[in-house]
Design a protein around this motif. Structure first.
Motif, PDB file in Angstrom:
ATOM      1  N   ILE A 176       0.831  -1.208   0.000  1.00 43.93           N
ATOM      2  CA  ILE A 176       0.000   0.000   0.000  1.00 43.93           C
ATOM      3  C   ILE A 176       0.864   1.256   0.000  1.00 43.93           C
ATOM      4  O   ILE A 176       0.591   2.223  -0.712  1.00 43.93           O
ATOM      5  CB  ILE A 176      -0.984  -0.005   1.194  1.00 43.93           C
ATOM      6  CG1 ILE A 176      -1.937  -1.196   1.083  1.00 43.93           C
ATOM      7  CG2 ILE A 176      -1.784   1.298   1.249  1.00 43.93           C
ATOM      8  CD1 ILE A 176      -2.803  -1.454   2.304  1.00 43.93           C
ATOM      9  N   VAL A 177       1.940   1.222   0.785  1.00 48.78           N
ATOM     10  CA  VAL A 177       2.824   2.396   0.831  1.00 48.78           C
ATOM     11  C   VAL A 177       3.342   2.711  -0.579  1.00 48.78           C
ATOM     12  O   VAL A 177       3.350   3.869  -1.014  1.00 48.78           O
ATOM     13  CB  VAL A 177       3.989   2.158   1.828  1.00 48.78           C
ATOM     14  CG1 VAL A 177       5.108   3.178   1.622  1.00 48.78           C
ATOM     15  CG2 VAL A 177       3.464   2.217   3.256  1.00 48.78           C
ATOM     16  N   LYS A 178       3.713   1.666  -1.278  1.00 45.59           N
ATOM     17  CA  LYS A 178       4.283   1.852  -2.624  1.00 45.59           C
ATOM     18  C   LYS A 178       3.179   2.297  -3.604  1.00 45.59           C
ATOM     19  O   LYS A 178       3.305   3.295  -4.298  1.00 45.59           O
ATOM     20  CB  LYS A 178       4.897   0.531  -3.075  1.00 45.59           C
ATOM     21  CG  LYS A 178       5.630   0.601  -4.389  1.00 45.59           C
ATOM     22  CD  LYS A 178       6.432  -0.699  -4.573  1.00 45.59           C
ATOM     23  CE  LYS A 178       6.488  -1.097  -6.027  1.00 45.59           C
ATOM     24  NZ  LYS A 178       5.297  -1.756  -6.538  1.00 45.59           N
ATOM     25  N   ASP A 179       2.076   1.561  -3.605  1.00 45.05           N
ATOM     26  CA  ASP A 179       1.037   1.830  -4.608  1.00 45.05           C
ATOM     27  C   ASP A 179       0.333   3.169  -4.399  1.00 45.05           C
ATOM     28  O   ASP A 179      -0.192   3.753  -5.343  1.00 45.05           O
ATOM     29  CB  ASP A 179      -0.027   0.716  -4.579  1.00 45.05           C
ATOM     30  CG  ASP A 179       0.520  -0.597  -5.126  1.00 45.05           C
ATOM     31  OD1 ASP A 179       1.660  -0.587  -5.628  1.00 45.05           O
ATOM     32  OD2 ASP A 179      -0.178  -1.617  -5.027  1.00 45.05           O
ATOM     33  N   TYR A 180       0.268   3.614  -3.163  1.00 47.83           N
ATOM     34  CA  TYR A 180      -0.533   4.814  -2.872  1.00 47.83           C
ATOM     35  C   TYR A 180       0.312   6.022  -2.470  1.00 47.83           C
ATOM     36  O   TYR A 180      -0.215   6.982  -1.919  1.00 47.83           O
ATOM     37  CB  TYR A 180      -1.581   4.489  -1.801  1.00 47.83           C
ATOM     38  CG  TYR A 180      -2.646   3.561  -2.353  1.00 47.83           C
ATOM     39  CD1 TYR A 180      -3.803   4.077  -2.936  1.00 47.83           C
ATOM     40  CD2 TYR A 180      -2.471   2.191  -2.357  1.00 47.83           C
ATOM     41  CE1 TYR A 180      -4.758   3.239  -3.497  1.00 47.83           C
ATOM     42  CE2 TYR A 180      -3.407   1.337  -2.912  1.00 47.83           C
ATOM     43  CZ  TYR A 180      -4.544   1.870  -3.486  1.00 47.83           C
ATOM     44  OH  TYR A 180      -5.483   1.040  -4.042  1.00 47.83           O
ATOM     45  N   SER A 181       1.603   5.960  -2.732  1.00 48.36           N
ATOM     46  CA  SER A 181       2.508   7.070  -2.383  1.00 48.36           C
ATOM     47  C   SER A 181       2.234   7.562  -0.963  1.00 48.36           C
ATOM     48  O   SER A 181       1.978   8.752  -0.721  1.00 48.36           O
ATOM     49  CB  SER A 181       2.343   8.245  -3.371  1.00 48.36           C
ATOM     50  OG  SER A 181       2.332   7.784  -4.683  1.00 48.36           O
ATOM     51  N   ILE A 182       2.285   6.640  -0.039  1.00 53.65           N
ATOM     52  CA  ILE A 182       1.941   6.946   1.354  1.00 53.65           C
ATOM     53  C   ILE A 182       3.103   7.665   2.046  1.00 53.65           C
ATOM     54  O   ILE A 182       4.263   7.296   1.885  1.00 53.65           O
ATOM     55  CB  ILE A 182       1.601   5.625   2.105  1.00 53.65           C
ATOM     56  CG1 ILE A 182       0.329   4.986   1.535  1.00 53.65           C
ATOM     57  CG2 ILE A 182       1.525   5.824   3.605  1.00 53.65           C
ATOM     58  CD1 ILE A 182      -0.951   5.759   1.738  1.00 53.65           C
ATOM     59  N   ASP A 183       2.765   8.697   2.831  1.00 52.69           N
ATOM     60  CA  ASP A 183       3.795   9.446   3.559  1.00 52.69           C
ATOM     61  C   ASP A 183       4.042   8.879   4.953  1.00 52.69           C
ATOM     62  O   ASP A 183       5.119   9.057   5.513  1.00 52.69           O
ATOM     63  CB  ASP A 183       3.370  10.913   3.710  1.00 52.69           C
ATOM     64  CG  ASP A 183       3.277  11.600   2.359  1.00 52.69           C
ATOM     65  OD1 ASP A 183       4.210  11.439   1.559  1.00 52.69           O
ATOM     66  OD2 ASP A 183       2.255  12.280   2.104  1.00 52.69           O
ATOM     67  N   CYS A 184       3.016   8.287   5.552  1.00 56.93           N
ATOM     68  CA  CYS A 184       3.225   7.687   6.871  1.00 56.93           C
ATOM     69  C   CYS A 184       2.154   6.635   7.142  1.00 56.93           C
ATOM     70  O   CYS A 184       1.055   6.701   6.603  1.00 56.93           O
ATOM     71  CB  CYS A 184       3.232   8.742   7.968  1.00 56.93           C
ATOM     72  SG  CYS A 184       1.710   9.652   8.120  1.00 56.93           S
ATOM     73  N   VAL A 185       2.544   5.695   8.000  1.00 57.03           N
ATOM     74  CA  VAL A 185       1.638   4.599   8.354  1.00 57.03           C
ATOM     75  C   VAL A 185       1.205   4.789   9.802  1.00 57.03           C
ATOM     76  O   VAL A 185       2.037   5.005  10.675  1.00 57.03           O
ATOM     77  CB  VAL A 185       2.362   3.238   8.206  1.00 57.03           C
ATOM     78  CG1 VAL A 185       1.470   2.088   8.682  1.00 57.03           C
ATOM     79  CG2 VAL A 185       2.793   3.025   6.755  1.00 57.03           C
TER      80      VAL A 185
END
Ligand code: SF4
Ligand code: SF4
Lengths: 436, 381
Positions: A364-373
């Motif tokens: 998800i971090v990769k696919d959604y350009s996530i800044d923080c979890v």
């Protein structure tokens, strides 16, 4: 088949009150003529349909069952059996006036360290606030709480309601899917025995085909959420897709129509470059749990306004669902078993090995350009909270900040709103995120 | 409160509870023997014995903190798990050849995920334990036992024959029979052993080579059969709960006059009240049936509460119990639910009931003492 059950008056009243509450929301929304409001209206209408169905069954002594989202509701749709989900009241009227009192009542039964949503389920039964079904499907995973709550239900107020449990294996392999498919077949037999509704395999095929369309559309919608800025905020999309596909319209035609509207709106917004967060999106968050519905008026608007946060994805909005192979009965039950064990959110991560926590975060971090979890650390999620070290290490490895809060998603008093805001502010500042 | 018997064997059992590597286990290790730990009372110790290793029940006695484990787990995790994992991280379990887990509870099954990433134990194995107790589950667990057996065979380069399995089953059944004999003595009006001492015996049964244990317990039974019984107690109590392996906890209750005469805990009757059926044709099926259907179930098994309720009420009658103490590890959902149901049962039968929350490492003795004292007064003793 008539059930000859005497319904608790209180339960019917509560259901009607909750329905009226949802009706009021719908009316308020009808002043808004935007497409987004229309999408929300679609969900509320589905909720109201569910209330109507249950109230009708309860008032007219028609068979219906109580179950959970994690039981391949395509089976219920194919059998045509009306059903409702245990914590429905708490989930849907989460800000309804009585919920806080109910939480207090549930604490008197099971104390304060037992998942609030589960203890509410028991409380509503014990306090005669749940319509009494003809039969009940107990959830035996992903956590310990589910197993004991259903035993408490069975040995308590609903001792005369037949109850069924399907045994969930720990593993995810062909042997496990086959085993669980048999458990689901047993469930079909149980439902027939206690409600009179039967299974027709051709009908199941139609339902699975319809459900496949919904899941395919959901995936298409999720692709659109990858765009920066994300076209919708946290209120539109993920939680609704989950509710529509798994609970309100599993394999029902209304679902497909709703998903198409959602996609059309998202596409339009993507083309126009419109952000789901009105003031602009500055932090793309993976909220790795159930969404904080109870906090929707306290935290969410603040997060958007103050920090430009968009919960682009959450645990319930994203699962690599597989299409059900509708070739024959075997393949359908195998597919539904896999969905039940390895795909439904929360069950997927929390039932078996902890690896899905990590692989889901990574993807998800990769696919959604996530800044923080953000792992909220809901007090009920003991297995996830015993996985925080692994999650933190995974985040460190892929270079994304990780926050563990420690709160109750259904009770704001566990960690106060002010404390939570403070934790967020310190975290975002330290990570250098969200600066204007 | 103490027995009048000054028994060397009893003292050895007591010492065995105070440390992880007790004298008998040390002797075994010094001879080059291998040890395998298991995490729950559903752990199939017979298979480990058949593989030529000594099975030990994982404990965290002597743990001095959870600092290292707290990096991986959170403060809503059961303190047994955090202490136990901490001991893994600090190397105190480096002596084991292998560990086997079952998905027995949310906390323990995550020790597995953390342990296999962070602690170097030669063999780690997870078994999928059903949550129901019908024939389909016996079959499922049969296959899990076969997979486990094969993993041990592969790791150790051995063959575990049916004969070895039957020998192990007989050995463990012998332990169960002897422990039951010990409990028979506790039914007397003046039992020759306290609850704290009896707990030490049961804990020792999970912590040392079984042949030695059985020998020692036979000796103790001989001594106790002639011993003078305890009469200076105020009430006969039963303790119900999960991982209670610290006799010091029971001693606090007994020091205020409540003699613990029986229990339903994971270090108590639930691990020995029934045995594996030696008349089955195949040892693996016998084991699967024992663990899934015959062993007194704990709350993680769905739909077993009515059976447990009867088990408790039978015990209350047989052991002439005046009051029941339900103990729950904080954050343990299984026992939160179970004690909720038990409380209702006790109310309906009129048996006085006290619920005590606790942490794994016995602390706050004063509070336990005060509550136990008040409880004894409330039941008029
Ligand atoms: S309570 Fe049950 S699951 Fe937990 S350790 Fe004891 S026997 Fe195992
Ligand atoms: S006390 Fe409860 S939470 Fe702790 S290990 Fe036992 S069953 Fe699990």
């Amino acid at each position: 088949m008539t059930t000859k059950r005497k319904q608790p008056e209180k339960a019917l009243k509560l259901y009607k009150d909750d329905k009226a509450y949802m009706q009021m929301l719908l009316e308020a929304l009808s002043l808004d003529e935007s497409e987004e409001a229309d999408i929300n209206k679609g969900v509320i209408k589905a909720v109201l349909d569910k209330y109507d169905e249950v109230i009708d069954c309860a008032e007219n002594d028609k068979p219906f069952i109580a179950s959970w989202f994690a039981y391949a509701a395509e089976i219920f749709t194919a059998m045509g059996v009306p059903w409702w989900m245990f914590p429905q009241t708490a989930f849907l009227g989460i800000e309804a006036p009585h919920v806080q009192d109910d939480v207090d009542g549930s604490e008197r039964l099971l104390g304060s360290d037992f998942c609030t949503i589960l203890r509410l389920s028991l409380y509503y039964v014990e306090a005669d606030m749940s319509p009494k079904p003809s039969a009940c499907i107990a959830l035996l995973h992903p956590c310990d709480g589910t197993v004991v709550v259903h035993q408490a239900i069975k040995t308590g107020k609903w001792h005369d309601v037949p109850i069924f449990g399907a045994d969930p294996p720990y593993w995810e392999d062909e042997r496990s899917y086959e085993y669980y498919a048999n458990e689901l077949r047993r469930m079909v037999g149980f439902i027939t025995e206690h409600t009179g509704y039967t299974m027709d395999i051709d009908r199941l095929r139609e339902v699975c085909e319809e459900s496949n369309k919904e899941y395919a559309l959901w995936q298409e919608y999720n692709e659109l959420r990858r765009v920066v800025p994300c076209p919708h905020d946290w209120t539109i999309g993920p939680p609704q897709c989950f509710a529509m596909a798994t609970f309100y319209y599993p394999g029902k035609p209304g679902g497909v129509e709703w998903f198409k509207k959602l996609i059309a709106n998202a596409e339009k917004r993507v083309k126009a470059g419109v952000s789901g967060v009105p003031g602009g999106e500055r932090i793309r968050v993976l909220w790795f749990d159930i969404l904080p519905l109870m906090w929707q008026f306290d935290i969410q608007p603040w997060l958007e306004a103050e920090w430009g946060v968009n919960m682009v994805m959450n645990m319930f909005g994203y699962t690599p669902y597989e299409q059900i192979d509708t070739k024959n009965e075997e393949t359908m039950f195998r597919g539904l078993a896999k969905r039940s064990l390895a795909e439904y959110p929360m069950i997927r991560q929390a039932r078996g090995v902890a690896d899905h926590f990590l692989s889901d975060i990574e993807r998800i971090v990769k696919d959604y350009s996530i800044d923080c979890v953000i792992w909220p650390g809901h007090m009920g999620h003991k297995d996830g909270s015993a996985s925080i070290g692994m999650m933190r290490e995974k985040c460190r490895e892929i270079g994304v900040p990780f926050l563990h809060i420690g709160l109750d998603l259904f009770d704001k008093r566990y960690t106060s709103v002010e404390d939570v805001k403070d934790i967020f502010s310190r975290f975002f500042s330290a990570a250098g995120l969200g600066q204007k | 409160m103490e027995t009048k018997v000054k028994s060397k064997v009893l003292q050895q059992f007591q010492e065995a509870t105070e440390t992880i590597v007790n004298a008998e286990l040390k002797k075994w290790l010094d001879q080059g023997g291998k040890v395998m730990g298991y995490f729950c009372s559903y752990g199939p110790e017979e298979v480990i014995t058949a593989a030529g290793m000594v099975p030990i029940r994982m404990r965290a006695i002597g743990s001095t903190g959870t600092e290292m484990a707290d990096t991986y787990m959170s403060n809503i995790n059961c303190s047994f798990c955090r202490n136990c994992f901490n001991m893994g991280l600090t190397g105190e379990y480096d002596f084991v050849e292998g560990l086997v887990w079952l998905n027995n509870c949310d906390h323990v099954r995550r020790i597995y995920d953390n342990w296999k990433r962070k602690v170097k134990t030669p063999l780690t194995h997870m078994m999928s334990l059903p949550k129901m107790t019908a024939e389909a589950q016996v079959e499922w667990f049969h296959d899990e036992l076969v997979i486990f057996k094969e993993a041990l065979e592969k790791h150790l380069g051995i063959t575990i024959t049916d004969k070895k399995l039957w020998d192990a089953i007989k050995l463990h059944n012998e332990t169960r029979r002897l422990l039951k004999q010990l409990y028979e003595l506790r039914k007397k009006d003046n039992p020759p052993i306290t609850g704290a001492e009896a707990l030490a015996v049961v804990v020792a049964s999970t912590a040392m080579p079984r042949e030695q244990f059985n020998q020692m317990l036979k000796e103790l039974l001989g001594e106790l059969s002639e011993a003078e019984g305890i009469s200076d107690y105020r009430a006969r109590l039963m303790v119900i709960g999960s991982i209670l392996d610290d006799p010091a906890y029971i001693k606090i209750i007994e020091d205020v006059g409540g003699l613990v005469v029986t229990d339903s805990t994971c270090f108590g009757t639930r691990i020995f009240w029934t045995g594996v059926d030696e008349g089955e044709s195949d040892p693996i099926t016998a084991l699967a049936r024992y663990y899934i259907q015959d062993k007194p179930a704990c709350p993680r098994m769905f739909d077993t509460q009515p059976k447990r309720s009867k088990y408790v009420s039978d015990m209350i009658k047989e052991f002439k119990v005046d009051g029941v103490i339900g103990e729950r590890m904080i954050f343990c959902d299984l026992w939160t639910g179970e004690l909720f149901m038990l409380n209702k049962d006790m109310k309906s039968t009129g048996v006085p009931f006290l619920q005590l929350d606790r942490e794994y490492i016995t602390a706050g003795a004063g509070q336990v003492r005060t509550r136990a004292q008040a409880f004894l007064e409330s039941i008029g003793r």
